[in-house]
Design an enzyme around this catalytic site. Sequence first.
Site, PDB file in Angstrom:
ATOM      1  N   CYS A 130      -4.373  -3.360  11.231  1.00  0.00           N
ATOM      2  CA  CYS A 130      -3.827  -3.623  12.867  1.00  0.00           C
ATOM      3  C   CYS A 130      -4.346  -3.528  13.650  1.00  0.00           C
ATOM      4  O   CYS A 130      -4.380  -4.532  14.797  1.00  0.00           O
ATOM      5  CB  CYS A 130      -3.512  -1.964  12.861  1.00  0.00           C
ATOM      6  SG  CYS A 130      -4.555  -0.859  12.035  1.00  0.00           S
ATOM      7  N   HIS A 243      -4.586   1.595  19.303  1.00  0.00           N
ATOM      8  CA  HIS A 243      -6.428   1.284  19.250  1.00  0.00           C
ATOM      9  C   HIS A 243      -6.628   0.385  20.080  1.00  0.00           C
ATOM     10  O   HIS A 243      -6.055  -0.720  20.831  1.00  0.00           O
ATOM     11  CB  HIS A 243      -6.520   0.659  17.920  1.00  0.00           C
ATOM     12  CG  HIS A 243      -6.056   0.419  16.800  1.00  0.00           C
ATOM     13  ND1 HIS A 243      -5.367   2.261  16.578  1.00  0.00           N
ATOM     14  CD2 HIS A 243      -6.378   0.025  15.396  1.00  0.00           C
ATOM     15  CE1 HIS A 243      -5.448   2.503  15.298  1.00  0.00           C
ATOM     16  NE2 HIS A 243      -5.639   1.028  14.657  1.00  0.00           N
TER      17      HIS A 243
HETATM   18  N1  LIG Z   1      -0.141   3.151  11.140  1.00  0.00           N
HETATM   19  C1  LIG Z   1      -0.637   1.555  10.880  1.00  0.00           C
HETATM   20  O1  LIG Z   1      -1.063   1.544  12.127  1.00  0.00           O
HETATM   21  C2  LIG Z   1      -0.517   1.118  10.135  1.00  0.00           C
HETATM   22  C3  LIG Z   1      -0.887  -0.419  10.610  1.00  0.00           C
HETATM   23  C4  LIG Z   1      -0.657  -1.671   9.301  1.00  0.00           C
HETATM   24  C5  LIG Z   1       0.131  -1.014   8.028  1.00  0.00           C
HETATM   25  N2  LIG Z   1      -0.521  -0.318   7.701  1.00  0.00           N
HETATM   26  C6  LIG Z   1       0.216  -0.042   6.282  1.00  0.00           C
HETATM   27  O2  LIG Z   1       1.590   0.549   6.755  1.00  0.00           O
HETATM   28  C7  LIG Z   1       1.870   1.538   5.152  1.00  0.00           C
HETATM   29  C8  LIG Z   1       2.377   2.609   6.054  1.00  0.00           C
HETATM   30  O3  LIG Z   1       1.703   3.510   7.033  1.00  0.00           O
HETATM   31  P1  LIG Z   1       2.112   4.587   7.868  1.00  0.00           P
HETATM   32  O4  LIG Z   1       1.318   4.385   8.881  1.00  0.00           O
HETATM   33  O5  LIG Z   1       3.804   4.394   7.775  1.00  0.00           O
HETATM   34  O6  LIG Z   1       2.273   5.834   6.182  1.00  0.00           O
HETATM   35  P2  LIG Z   1       3.140   7.278   6.366  1.00  0.00           P
HETATM   36  O7  LIG Z   1       3.650   7.657   7.913  1.00  0.00           O
HETATM   37  O8  LIG Z   1       2.162   8.142   5.686  1.00  0.00           O
HETATM   38  O9  LIG Z   1       4.604   7.007   5.879  1.00  0.00           O
HETATM   39  C9  LIG Z   1       3.879   6.234   4.328  1.00  0.00           C
HETATM   40  C10 LIG Z   1       5.561   5.552   3.705  1.00  0.00           C
HETATM   41  O10 LIG Z   1       5.871   5.906   2.448  1.00  0.00           O
HETATM   42  C11 LIG Z   1       6.611   6.418   1.945  1.00  0.00           C
HETATM   43  N3  LIG Z   1       6.036   6.760   0.355  1.00  0.00           N
HETATM   44  C12 LIG Z   1       4.536   6.627  -0.047  1.00  0.00           C
HETATM   45  N4  LIG Z   1       5.276   6.939  -1.243  1.00  0.00           N
HETATM   46  C13 LIG Z   1       6.164   6.326  -2.091  1.00  0.00           C
HETATM   47  C14 LIG Z   1       6.217   6.265  -2.739  1.00  0.00           C
HETATM   48  N5  LIG Z   1       5.619   6.406  -4.242  1.00  0.00           N
HETATM   49  N6  LIG Z   1       7.584   5.577  -3.446  1.00  0.00           N
HETATM   50  C15 LIG Z   1       8.807   6.177  -1.946  1.00  0.00           C
HETATM   51  N7  LIG Z   1       7.975   5.999  -1.194  1.00  0.00           N
HETATM   52  C16 LIG Z   1       7.045   6.527  -0.562  1.00  0.00           C
HETATM   53  C17 LIG Z   1       6.849   7.917   2.682  1.00  0.00           C
HETATM   54  O11 LIG Z   1       8.162   8.765   2.212  1.00  0.00           O
HETATM   55  P3  LIG Z   1       7.762   9.960   2.141  1.00  0.00           P
HETATM   56  O12 LIG Z   1       8.417  10.579   3.712  1.00  0.00           O
HETATM   57  O13 LIG Z   1       8.882  10.400   1.198  1.00  0.00           O
HETATM   58  O14 LIG Z   1       6.736  10.140   0.890  1.00  0.00           O
HETATM   59  C18 LIG Z   1       7.003   7.126   4.435  1.00  0.00           C
HETATM   60  O15 LIG Z   1       8.178   6.979   4.388  1.00  0.00           O
HETATM   61  C19 LIG Z   1       0.168   1.549   4.812  1.00  0.00           C
HETATM   62  O16 LIG Z   1      -0.054   0.552   3.870  1.00  0.00           O
HETATM   63  C20 LIG Z   1      -0.199   1.036   5.654  1.00  0.00           C
HETATM   64  O17 LIG Z   1      -1.633   1.212   5.233  1.00  0.00           O
HETATM   65  C21 LIG Z   1      -0.318   1.234   9.066  1.00  0.00           C
END
Ligand SMILES: NC(=O)c1ccc[n+]([C@@H]2O[C@H](COP(=O)([O-])OP(=O)(O)OC[C@H]3O[C@@H](n4cnc5c(N)ncnc54)[C@H](OP(=O)(O)O)[C@@H]3O)[C@@H](O)[C@H]2O)c1
Length: 340
Positions: A130, A243
């Site tokens: 990000c 950010h």
């Molecule tokens: N937030 C940011 O600013 C940002 C920016 C760039 C990249 N990212 C990346 O994007 C990704 C997601 O981030 P987020 O902020 O959205 O996280 P989050 O809010 O914690 O959501 C995680 C998601 O992944 C699912 N998940 C986790 N483990 C799983 C598994 N084993 N099988 C199936 N589904 C699974 C969760 O499902 P459940 O609800 O069922 O647990 C949920 O839908 C990460 O790789 C993060 O590094 C985030």
Amino acid sequence: MGYNVVVVGATGNVGREMLNILAEREFPIDKIAVLASRRSLGTEVSFGDRTLKTEDLDQFDFTGWDMALFAVGSEATRDYAPKAAKAGCVVIDNSSLYRYDSEVPLIVPEVNPQAVHGYARKNIIANPNCSTAQMVVALKPLHDRARIKRVVVSTYQSVSGAGKEGIDELWDQTKSIYNPTDDKPPKKFQKQIAFNVIPHIDVFMEDGSTKEEWKMVVETKKIIDPAIKLTATCVRVPVFVGHAEAINIEFEEFLDEDEARDILRESPGLMVIDKREDGGYVTPVECVGDFATFISRIRQDSTIDNGLNLWCVSDNLRKGAALNAVQIAELLGREVLKKG
Ligand SMILES: NC(=O)c1ccc[n+]([C@@H]2O[C@H](COP(=O)([O-])OP(=O)(O)OC[C@H]3O[C@@H](n4cnc5c(N)ncnc54)[C@H](OP(=O)(O)O)[C@@H]3O)[C@@H](O)[C@H]2O)c1
């Protein structure tokens, strides 16, 4: 004719935002599936004016689906992205797993759209971190004009960058400060995040920098130019979404602040708000829900020959993740799959 699209991690911060943006930008979709872990089976998520039920990623067959937008973290990506790619479904991944793989393009569509043609080697495209995504949108047009030698950046990163648990921790801890009987010690973050700032994101590297800082260095080189030197200090701040970055740039050639302002004003994905008066700049809360990366405080750095300072703010769940992923999907559709 539209695309068959899968959103993986649809119950998460980024996944929900990807669904919002696919609907807002009227991405041409024939069929959509929303996946998460088995824990969330049947959970309802919104897609425009529709409500969709989440399916179990582990049981899903990607055959016949055109693209899968993954936002599930590196571990689940390692298990499932290769399956999707092998089934002929192009993966656009938000985790860091494939970003540094020389066979996987790392794309910010305003900056290096031509890289999309490299997708076929693994059927996977990576989305940058990000803090890198918003910064490179601002750096690229300036680099094209005056060649960047070196960048010094300090970030002010919101808790939503650490997922759902990050948001909950700031919310619960902030409330608990007013209610001492309800102690909420740090869990997701290393120290108290409410009313505090933490100079530590991701794990420590051998040289004393953190992995978040390392990502900004390596990703900027891969996306814009390996010759750019960059040093970063990444800091978590008690902001829910958005950010901010204070960026100092040293160029090969002189670049006047007024010309830089004009260049940035004309560049895709950017909005310049730069008045030298009270409130004449953008702060994180003002960028939430927006597509643009906002640039303010553009000024000469008089301590070096060819230096410029600027302030860069963007919605990390949008340009930093979901918007960039949807823009990649649009690019892939336009340049390669040509269905919509
Ligand atoms: N937030 C940011 O600013 C940002 C920016 C760039 C990249 N990212 C990346 O994007 C990704 C997601 O981030 P987020 O902020 O959205 O996280 P989050 O809010 O914690 O959501 C995680 C998601 O992944 C699912 N998940 C986790 N483990 C799983 C598994 N084993 N099988 C199936 N589904 C699974 C969760 O499902 P459940 O609800 O069922 O647990 C949920 O839908 C990460 O790789 C993060 O590094 C985030």
